[in-house]
Scaffold this motif. Structure first.
Motif, PDB file in Angstrom:
ATOM      1  N   LYS A 104       0.812  -1.216   0.000  1.00  0.00           N
ATOM      2  CA  LYS A 104       0.000   0.000   0.000  1.00  0.00           C
ATOM      3  C   LYS A 104       0.853   1.278   0.000  1.00  0.00           C
ATOM      4  O   LYS A 104       0.299   2.383   0.006  1.00  0.00           O
ATOM      5  N   TRP A 105       2.166   1.158   0.005  1.00  0.00           N
ATOM      6  CA  TRP A 105       3.001   2.356   0.158  1.00  0.00           C
ATOM      7  C   TRP A 105       2.719   3.407  -0.909  1.00  0.00           C
ATOM      8  O   TRP A 105       2.384   4.545  -0.591  1.00  0.00           O
ATOM      9  N   GLN A 106       2.810   3.033  -2.158  1.00  0.00           N
ATOM     10  CA  GLN A 106       2.651   4.022  -3.222  1.00  0.00           C
ATOM     11  C   GLN A 106       1.243   4.607  -3.230  1.00  0.00           C
ATOM     12  O   GLN A 106       1.044   5.802  -3.497  1.00  0.00           O
ATOM     13  N   GLU A 107       0.267   3.785  -2.907  1.00  0.00           N
ATOM     14  CA  GLU A 107      -1.120   4.257  -2.854  1.00  0.00           C
ATOM     15  C   GLU A 107      -1.299   5.340  -1.803  1.00  0.00           C
ATOM     16  O   GLU A 107      -1.952   6.363  -2.045  1.00  0.00           O
ATOM     17  N   THR A 108      -0.708   5.138  -0.622  1.00  0.00           N
ATOM     18  CA  THR A 108      -0.839   6.148   0.435  1.00  0.00           C
ATOM     19  C   THR A 108      -0.083   7.428   0.077  1.00  0.00           C
ATOM     20  O   THR A 108      -0.508   8.524   0.439  1.00  0.00           O
ATOM     21  N   VAL A 109       1.035   7.282  -0.640  1.00  0.00           N
ATOM     22  CA  VAL A 109       1.765   8.468  -1.099  1.00  0.00           C
ATOM     23  C   VAL A 109       0.921   9.243  -2.108  1.00  0.00           C
ATOM     24  O   VAL A 109       0.740  10.463  -1.996  1.00  0.00           O
ATOM     25  N   ASP A 110       0.368   8.519  -3.084  1.00  0.00           N
ATOM     26  CA  ASP A 110      -0.419   9.168  -4.130  1.00  0.00           C
ATOM     27  C   ASP A 110      -1.660   9.857  -3.566  1.00  0.00           C
ATOM     28  O   ASP A 110      -2.055  10.927  -4.055  1.00  0.00           O
ATOM     29  N   LYS A 111      -2.256   9.266  -2.548  1.00  0.00           N
ATOM     30  CA  LYS A 111      -3.497   9.816  -1.988  1.00  0.00           C
ATOM     31  C   LYS A 111      -3.246  10.779  -0.822  1.00  0.00           C
ATOM     32  O   LYS A 111      -4.194  11.207  -0.156  1.00  0.00           O
TER      33      LYS A 111
END
Length: 556
Positions: A104-111
């Motif tokens: 989920k790392w990139q998702e949390t960064v993007d959001k």
């Protein structure tokens, strides 16, 4: 205090049952075999708690995945549905830390869901589980992202939420959140985390009562339904010895459901006597949840035959007390009174009781003395002066306002009941989905002349805010009046509320310390059969309450 900071909503009734919990179940097969073991041995269980292996095979490097590892947990929806069909809820651990190695790392960064450094980039640091960021529960993006995770899991069939490490466990000073620097918001992080879950349920699952197990909160966290525990306590006698004071202190700070990992969590110390004493104490705890590292089995069903048989009796007593315990939950939700209460609640003017934590009241009518050392054969108990008290097991009478030495056996801890009060109990069931509000057995200890009144609370165990809507709950009032000629026990609707007539209730009434055989017993004027044992001074008879008022008269 709780009128100011908020009252705890009623938890789901299943939360008062027994849990299967350990660190941790590594596969669907382990989960299903564990519950099968409880069923085979007829040990009641209402929920199973999955630690971090549900989202990864390793302790390090996977935190923040927050999604099923399909290799070890294929078809999780079916697994949870099958468990639910058996009456067992699935509780999943979650943490606010999102590792840079997680799915989920990139998702949390993007959001933009993460806390940041001063320059606006996601804040990262190293701790035990890996290189990590943390969800910013203070800003809309963080709350929205985190709740979406929970919403998906609830829709899959998750029955309860475990929020771990929410102190937060590691929160460097240089981290910035929408509400301020890490050091400024550190102590309210867990509080806001619980809030976002509670509000999410209210908005998206308004017909469900949340179960929110967390070890970090703040003043008023009880209003979000937080159920705290005392952390990774050592599996030692010293670990047990501190638990009463912790729970009593927290209860007076509004958090009435403070409890501990029964049996102790950390270490490989193996001691069945310690395990049994901890569980015997746990019967009279807000939450009954054995939990431990893998070194020593935590589940009652995983113990050796002898220990299992003894521990099973504690679990069964927990279920027999369900109508009494559920009424304590109701009292907590409406008055703020903790379920575990210090002795000075009985004698506010007695300053010597202000530091007593080794003996406590469970609700209003049980007096409990946990055994927290090995090999104890007797102990001293102070009995509050407001009543006389009877041993729950031997039925021996103790005079209020005095200390007494009591014998201690390995089968149970010293447990006493207030004289001349009626207590509801019920039959043992495999889980609370099988519990019936109308199947009630009552006990009481007769002590000369006396008067008492108790009100017991009933609802469906699931509807949120049932205690605020008259059609969703019932209150059964039990009046006791004993004089030289008779004992009169009356069941009725509580006329001080707008609750409709009480539904049917039937079962057995057992009175102890009845020295002389009654001349007769009547229910609403009609004679009914009874049994009286001269040797044990025990009187038993059946009752059937199916109208607005039922009067039972024992003519002495």
């Amino acid at each position: 205090y709780t009128q100011l900071t908020g009252r705890q909503p009623l938890p789901p009734r299943w939360a008062l049952g027994n849990f299967a919990s350990r660190f941790g179940y590594r596969s669907k097969e382990e989960v299903e075999k564990t519950i099968q073991k409880f069923e085979t041995d007829k040990i009641p269980v209402d929920a199973i708690i999955l630690d971090l292996y549900w989202f990864g095979k390793t302790i390090k490097g996977t935190m923040g995945n927050l999604d099923w590892d399909k290799e070890t947990f294929p078809e999780p929806e079916k697994m949870m549905a099958d468990l639910k069909a058996k009456g067992v809820k699935t509780v999943l651990i979650t943490e606010p830390f999102i590792l840079t190695t997680s799915l989920k790392w990139q998702e949390t960064v993007d959001k933009k869901a993460l806390a940041t450094f001063k320059n606006g980039t996601p804040a990262v640091w190293d701790f035990y589980f890996g290189n990590t960021g943390i969800v910013d529960v203070f800003k809309p993006e963080g709350k929205e992202w985190f709740w979406a995770i929970y919403k998906r899991l609830i829709n899959q069939g998750m029955g309860g939420i475990w929020g771990d490490l929410g102190e937060p466990e590691v929160f460097p000073s240089k981290v910035m959140t929408a509400a301020g620097k890490a050091d400024e918001v550190h102590n309210i992080y867990g509080h806001r985390w619980a809030q976002l879950i509670a509000e999410g349920y209210q908005n998206d699952f308004p017909t469900q009562r949340p179960f929110i197990l967390m070890r970090a909160g703040y003043s008023g966290s009880q209003r979000f339904g937080m159920i705290p525990w005392s952390g990774d306590v050592n599996r030692t006698w010293g670990g047990l010895q501190s638990q009463m004071e912790i729970a009593l202190q927290m209860g007076m700070q509004g958090l009435g459901y403070m409890h501990s990992d029964l049996g102790g969590f950390a270490g490989d110390y193996f001691d069945n006597e310690l395990y049994l004493r901890w569980l015997q104490y746990g019967v009279f705890n807000p939450i009954f949840r054995p939990h431990a590292q893998d070194d020593v089995a935590s589940e009652v069903a995983r113990k050796d035959i002898v220990t299992k048989a003894k521990a099973k009796k504690s679990v069964e007593l927990r279920y027999q007390l369900l109508p009494y315990n559920y009424t304590l939950a109701y009292e907590n939700s409406t008055t703020g009174l903790p379920l575990m209460r210090p002795l000075f609640f009985e004698e506010p003017q007695n300053e010597s009781l202000q530091t007593v934590a080794d003996t406590y009241l469970w609700g209003n009518d049980f007096l409990i003395k946990p055994i927290v050392n090995p090999g104890v054969t007797q102990t001293e108990v102070y009995f509050p002066k407001t009543a006389n008290w009877f041993d729950f097991y031997t039925h021996k009478k103790y005079t209020g306002g005095k200390k007494a030495r009591v014998k201690v056996t390995e089968a149970y801890i010293p447990t006493f009941v207030r004289a001349n009060t009626v207590l509801p109990m019920t039959a043992v069931v495999q889980n609370t989905t099988l519990y019936q509000n109308n199947a009630l057995n009552f006990i009481a200890y007769v002590d000369g002349n006396g008067v008492s009144e108790r009100t017991f609370y009933f609802d469906d165990g699931t509807t949120p805010n049932a205690n605020t809507a008259a059609q969703n709950h019932e209150l059964l009032r039990a009046n006791w009046m004993a004089d030289d000629k008779k004992i009169v026990l009356t069941f009725s609707q509580n006329e001080t509320t707008s609750v409709p007539n009480v539904s049917e209730k039937k079962g057995t009434i057992t009175l102890y310390n009845v020295a002389i055989k009654p001349k007769k017993i009547t229910q609403n004027g009609l004679a009914i059969p009874f049994q009286w044992e001269a040797k044990t001074k025990k009187l038993t008879f059946l009752y059937h309450h199916n109208q607005s008022k039922t009067s039972l008269t024992i003519v002495r």
